[in-house]
Design a protein around this motif. Structure first.
Motif, PDB file in Angstrom:
ATOM      1  N   HIS A  38       0.837  -1.208   0.000  1.00 10.93           N
ATOM      2  CA  HIS A  38       0.000   0.000   0.000  1.00 10.93           C
ATOM      3  C   HIS A  38       0.868   1.253   0.000  1.00 10.93           C
ATOM      4  O   HIS A  38       0.564   2.233  -0.707  1.00 10.93           O
ATOM      5  N   LEU A  39       1.939   1.237   0.776  1.00 13.34           N
ATOM      6  CA  LEU A  39       2.821   2.407   0.856  1.00 13.34           C
ATOM      7  C   LEU A  39       3.469   2.695  -0.488  1.00 13.34           C
ATOM      8  O   LEU A  39       3.549   3.864  -0.911  1.00 13.34           O
ATOM      9  N   VAL A  40       3.919   1.650  -1.166  1.00 11.78           N
ATOM     10  CA  VAL A  40       4.516   1.825  -2.495  1.00 11.78           C
ATOM     11  C   VAL A  40       3.516   2.454  -3.453  1.00 11.78           C
ATOM     12  O   VAL A  40       3.847   3.371  -4.223  1.00 11.78           O
ATOM     13  N   ILE A  41       2.276   2.000  -3.411  1.00 13.96           N
ATOM     14  CA  ILE A  41       1.244   2.541  -4.303  1.00 13.96           C
ATOM     15  C   ILE A  41       0.944   4.000  -3.972  1.00 13.96           C
ATOM     16  O   ILE A  41       0.786   4.829  -4.879  1.00 13.96           O
ATOM     17  N   VAL A  42       0.903   4.318  -2.682  1.00 13.60           N
ATOM     18  CA  VAL A  42       0.667   5.718  -2.284  1.00 13.60           C
ATOM     19  C   VAL A  42       1.801   6.605  -2.799  1.00 13.60           C
ATOM     20  O   VAL A  42       1.559   7.723  -3.301  1.00 13.60           O
ATOM     21  N   ILE A  43       3.027   6.134  -2.711  1.00 14.80           N
ATOM     22  CA  ILE A  43       4.169   6.896  -3.227  1.00 14.80           C
ATOM     23  C   ILE A  43       4.050   7.073  -4.740  1.00 14.80           C
ATOM     24  O   ILE A  43       4.311   8.158  -5.280  1.00 14.80           O
ATOM     25  N   LEU A  44       3.617   6.020  -5.426  1.00  9.88           N
ATOM     26  CA  LEU A  44       3.426   6.123  -6.872  1.00  9.88           C
ATOM     27  C   LEU A  44       2.334   7.133  -7.230  1.00  9.88           C
ATOM     28  O   LEU A  44       2.457   7.863  -8.217  1.00  9.88           O
ATOM     29  N   LEU A  45       1.282   7.178  -6.427  1.00  6.02           N
ATOM     30  CA  LEU A  45       0.226   8.170  -6.663  1.00  6.02           C
ATOM     31  C   LEU A  45       0.781   9.589  -6.533  1.00  6.02           C
ATOM     32  O   LEU A  45       0.427  10.480  -7.313  1.00  6.02           O
ATOM     33  N   PHE A  46       1.654   9.776  -5.574  1.00  3.02           N
ATOM     34  CA  PHE A  46       2.297  11.096  -5.433  1.00  3.02           C
ATOM     35  C   PHE A  46       3.171  11.405  -6.636  1.00  3.02           C
ATOM     36  O   PHE A  46       3.153  12.526  -7.169  1.00  3.02           O
TER      37      PHE A  46
ATOM     38  N   VAL B  96       2.915  10.322  -9.675  1.00  2.27           N
ATOM     39  CA  VAL B  96       2.064  10.636 -10.828  1.00  2.27           C
ATOM     40  C   VAL B  96       1.505  12.055 -10.708  1.00  2.27           C
ATOM     41  O   VAL B  96       1.510  12.827 -11.681  1.00  2.27           O
ATOM     42  N   SER B  97       1.038  12.422  -9.520  1.00  2.00           N
ATOM     43  CA  SER B  97       0.487  13.770  -9.309  1.00  2.00           C
ATOM     44  C   SER B  97       1.559  14.831  -9.544  1.00  2.00           C
ATOM     45  O   SER B  97       1.300  15.860 -10.181  1.00  2.00           O
ATOM     46  N   ALA B  98       2.752  14.568  -9.038  1.00  2.00           N
ATOM     47  CA  ALA B  98       3.850  15.525  -9.220  1.00  2.00           C
ATOM     48  C   ALA B  98       4.245  15.627 -10.689  1.00  2.00           C
ATOM     49  O   ALA B  98       4.566  16.722 -11.176  1.00  2.00           O
TER      50      ALA B  98
ATOM     51  N   PRO C 275       5.520  21.790 -12.836  1.00  2.24           N
ATOM     52  CA  PRO C 275       5.948  23.187 -12.664  1.00  2.24           C
ATOM     53  C   PRO C 275       5.760  23.704 -11.240  1.00  2.24           C
ATOM     54  O   PRO C 275       6.485  24.613 -10.817  1.00  2.24           O
ATOM     55  N   GLU C 276       4.813  23.140 -10.501  1.00  2.00           N
ATOM     56  CA  GLU C 276       4.601  23.594  -9.122  1.00  2.00           C
ATOM     57  C   GLU C 276       5.810  23.307  -8.245  1.00  2.00           C
ATOM     58  O   GLU C 276       6.050  24.017  -7.262  1.00  2.00           O
TER      59      GLU C 276
ATOM     60  N   ALA D 102      -2.093  21.981  -6.958  1.00  6.22           N
ATOM     61  CA  ALA D 102      -2.723  20.984  -7.816  1.00  6.22           C
ATOM     62  C   ALA D 102      -2.180  19.589  -7.521  1.00  6.22           C
ATOM     63  O   ALA D 102      -2.910  18.599  -7.611  1.00  6.22           O
ATOM     64  N   ILE D 103      -0.913  19.504  -7.156  1.00  8.58           N
ATOM     65  CA  ILE D 103      -0.331  18.201  -6.815  1.00  8.58           C
ATOM     66  C   ILE D 103      -1.088  17.588  -5.644  1.00  8.58           C
ATOM     67  O   ILE D 103      -1.453  16.405  -5.669  1.00  8.58           O
ATOM     68  N   GLY D 104      -1.338  18.379  -4.629  1.00 11.23           N
ATOM     69  CA  GLY D 104      -2.077  17.890  -3.466  1.00 11.23           C
ATOM     70  C   GLY D 104      -3.504  17.520  -3.792  1.00 11.23           C
ATOM     71  O   GLY D 104      -4.025  16.506  -3.324  1.00 11.23           O
TER      72      GLY D 104
END
Length: 811
Positions: free
Chosen positions: A14-22, A24-26, A31-32, A102-104
């Motif tokens: 789960h932690l790995v997936i959460v990091i991947l979601l971050f 992707v968002s970043a 630019p942010e 927007a990343i958040g």
């Protein structure tokens, strides 16, 4: 020990997936990371209108709930008053990475959907891939581009509500309670009530079929406990926001959304006696073809300013008329349907929609009917006035429904339902891969959706006008260019959608036939399809060019020549005058508020009394009303500054009192009165026993802060003073003191404040520092909610260890 290792391994996944979601968002909004900001329309307005009180907060470390910068002053942030009492609000900061732009926002979208799918027993890596499909949904990008950040925040938590309800109804009480409680609490906390309201209506569409199936199958004994608990949890979640909801209700009742002050027959076309008028509320209603942009992105041309390749006929026309070429693309008037304008569509992805149709074949019948019904409810809501039989019934009978406008925005909640249904369907597909009916179900899904696209394409090319109402003003040859250009992008996008339907179907078929035998490969291919289907469409509206440096961002607030002239003349500061700016769209532009307190501004929920003043008097050039609002400076359409020597200043004593018996009479009297010598009082509300001192004496503003005003008065006799400050009644948070003794504020001239002041010399103070009623209810509810969430998580972990131990014993 093995049990703990198993748990650690699962948590690590789960932690790995959460990091991947971050990550992707970043990557979406990189630019942010270098300090750039997105240029978003409503956020620019928000920065401008709040500049004054932001400066005050930074200087005084205090938030002002009154904003003098626009509409001659009015409440602000009252929709959030009491928010601090909800302890569950801390989870919002966790989800959004402490509101990291927007990343958040998009990380919160992905994380919420991921948790929702996992709760529905969808495997983690499939949940991750589907979370990407949710994050990449076009509607979030168009909302971001428009600056509707609060709406995105709210939409992020809706999947938790839906999944929580489904899980509760299948009697998984702890997981369901946690998801429903957290999702509902945070959705209300983030403040876009309209999205929550639409979700509730869609949940009725989801829940009623489930109830009917339970009734037919005589399973109410298992269905009703889950439903009852869901209602209790929803009430508790609302309770965590009680103070905020209470403040919002009191505030909204005084705005345009709360209904007209005047009698219904005298109300204008914006509001009626109980809420917004039908015509105003139903602005931005979808046509059926508008709704179908969920399948074909530019079926109605895309946005009002749509970027297209320079080869497009309309682009060629625009280039001939000095349009700018930006990276090979040109902005054209793409949108041609019936809404006033739009920034883009709500493309869900042809790949995702094929999986949705396929999932309806695979999931349990009751769930298929439930999700299908929810889909229909959202469709009907989004049609607004084009489904009068449905929406007029709700508008006339359902509480709150007449407080909202832009019914097309209902489509924003659809992505959550679609992706959750796909998750349930694909998990059933993976669990029953050997089912011989899978190929037949897939072919039916592909056939139905492909046939729909081809039917839309054939019908559209033959019957769509491709012209908006405004295009009728153009000559025939220009209209033909518009038709050809819009046909071209419609046809290209329709064929594009058809291609993704076939490609996605092929991937599923190859997995059924074991040509793709590995689940990781299957997930990767699906994720790649979502990426190339959804992201290029989203990039049409938000890309790296949407972000600018802080210096570039602030340039749009640079003072104009008129701003410099006024500031030079006004050495005391902005609190001692107001500006009527006619060089902008006066009542739809907040930018002048960056530098001055203005008569106009922008807010779709301004105070109703002030909207009446605009409609009845300012729009009709009633200078006595402008004088009483202290409009000392008028900026003409040419940008030139005119000084208005007749403006009344901050406060004045009056000679004459005019008593009236109704709000209508009160506002009508403003058409024929001398604002310097007369004050109009509604006797029915405030009495008729006030004194005048024949206008003798003086009163002046000596100290000014956004939420605190200090005056000095001198008069030989007791008299009534009128203040050029907007009245905010009903919840009397403006308080006044004369020489330290609290006195009552009355209303004069329909929209201003007044005080009866004794003879002699006096210090007068007015303050606006509202307190949230019901904070203890919110605090107690949120403490209980926090205990349920933390206790539920602990129990789930303990239960998982226990189940794993039992599995090990059997092995």
């Amino acid at each position: 020990m093995n049990n703990f290792n198993f748990l650690k391994k699962e948590l690590l996944q789960h932690l790995v997936i959460v990091i991947l979601l971050f990550i992707v968002s970043a990557a979406l909004f990189y630019p942010e990371l270098s300090g750039k900001e997105i240029q978003a329309g409503d956020i620019v307005s928000s920065v401008a209108k709040t500049k004054h009180i932001t400066d005050y907060r930074e200087a005084k470390h205090e938030l002002s709930y009154w904003n003098p910068a626009q509409f001659s002053g009015g409440p602000i942030y009252l929709l959030n008053l009491g928010q601090e009492s909800n302890l569950l609000g801390s989870f919002q900061k966790l989800f959004s990475l402490n509101n990291f732009g927007a990343i958040g926002m998009f990380f919160a979208l992905g994380l919420s959907m991921y948790l929702s799918l996992v709760i529905l027993r969808v495997k983690p890596w499939l949940s991750f891939v589907l979370s990407l499909a949710f994050m990449f949904n076009l509607v979030f990008f168009t909302l971001l581009e428009a600056g509707h950040f609060k709406k995105i925040d709210t939409l992020g938590y809706l999947p938790l509500i839906v999944s929580g309800l489904i899980v509760l109804l299948r009697n998984e009480y702890i997981k369901g309670s946690i998801a429903l409680l957290l999702g509902t609490s945070l959705a209300i906390y983030t403040g876009h009530v309209q999205m929550v309201f639409y979700l509730i209506l869609a949940l009725f569409g989801l829940g009623i079929p489930l109830f009917i199936f339970a009734l037919i199958r005589k399973e109410l004994s298992t269905f009703l406990p889950g439903l009852g608990l869901a209602i209790l949890i929803a009430v508790l979640a609302a309770g965590t926001n009680y103070a905020q909801l209470n403040s919002s209700y009191k505030f909204s009742s005084k705005t345009m959304r709360g209904g007209g002050v005047l009698a219904k027959e005298e109300a204008n076309d914006i509001e009626d006696s109980k809420g917004l008028s039908w015509q105003y509320a139903m602005n931005w209603s979808y046509e059926t073809e508008d709704f179908l942009n969920i399948l074909i992105p530019r079926i109605v041309g895309g946005g009002s300013q749509e970027m297209v390749d320079k080869e497009n006929p309309i682009a060629q026309l625009m280039l001939q008329n000095s349009a700018q070429l930006v990276k090979g693309k040109v902005a054209i008037p793409g949108y041609w349907s019936t809404m006033p304008f739009t920034s883009g569509g709500a493309y869900l992805g042809a790949s995702v929609l094929l999986l949705f149709v396929f999932s309806l074949f695979l999931m349990k019948r009751e769930h298929a009917v439930a999700f299908g019904t929810a889909f229909i409810v959202v469709f009907l809501l989004s049609l607004g006035e084009n489904a009068t039989w449905f929406n007029k019934l709700l508008f006339n009978n359902l509480p709150l429904f007449d407080k909202f406008r832009a019914p097309s925005s209902a489509i924003s909640i659809l992505a959550g339902f679609i992706v959750l249904a796909v998750g349930m369907g694909l998990q059933a597909f993976l669990d029953n891969k050997e089912d011989k009916k899978l190929t037949k179900s897939l072919l039916w899904s592909m056939g139905l959706l492909s046939a729909l696209v081809l039917l839309i394409l054939a019908y559209g090319l033959g019957s769509f006008s491709f012209l908006s109402a405004n295009d009728s003003n153009y000559p025939y040859n220009i209209q033909q260019i518009l038709i050809d250009g819009r046909k071209e992008i419609f046809q290209a996008d329709a064929l594009r959608s058809l291609g993704f339907i076939l490609a996605t179907g092929l991937v599923i078929f190859l997995y059924i036939k074991n040509k793709i035998s590995s689940k990781p490969v299957f997930y990767t291919v699906l994720g790649f399809l979502f990426l190339i289907d959804l992201v290029p469409i989203a990039r049409r509206y938000v890309n790296e060019d949407s972000f600018v440096s802080e210096n570039q961002y602030m340039q749009q607030f640079a003072p104009r020549q008129s701003d410099l002239e006024i500031s030079k003349m006004e050495t005391k500061g902005r609190g001692f005058y107001r500006v009527l700016d006619l060089s902008v769209n006066t009542f739809n532009d907040a930018k002048p508020s960056y530098h001055h307190n203005q008569i106009g501004g922008y807010d779709p929920a301004k105070l109703q009394r002030y909207q009446d003043i605009i409609s009845y008097h300012i729009s009709n050039n009633n200078f006595e009303v402008l004088n009483m609002l202290n409009a000392k400076y008028i900026v003409g359409q040419n940008g030139k500054v005119q000084v208005n020597p007749a403006s009344n200043g901050n406060a004045w004593f009056v000679k004459e009192l005019i008593y009236v018996n109704s709000d209508q009479e009160e506002i009508d009297k403003l058409s024929d009165f001398n604002s310097k010598s007369s004050a109009i009082i509604l006797a029915e509300e405030f009495g008729n026993q006030f004194s005048t001192n024949q206008g003798d004496g003086s009163i002046s503003l000596t100290e000014y802060e956004p939420n605190r005003l200090v005056y000095k008065s001198q008069a030989s006799n007791k008299g009534l003073a009128v203040f050029s400050e907007v009245w905010y009644g009903g919840n009397p948070d403006w308080k006044a003191w004369i020489d330290g003794e609290e006195v009552s504020i009355i209303r004069a001239n329909y929209v201003l404040r007044a005080l009866e002041i004794p003879a002699g010399s006096h210090d007068i103070v007015m303050e606006f520092k509202p307190k949230a009623a019901g904070s203890y209810y919110s605090l107690i509810s949120s403490i209980l909610g926090l205990l349920i969430i933390l206790g539920g998580i602990a129990y789930q972990l303990k239960d998982k260890l226990k189940n794993q131990d039992a599995t090990n014993v059997k092995a």
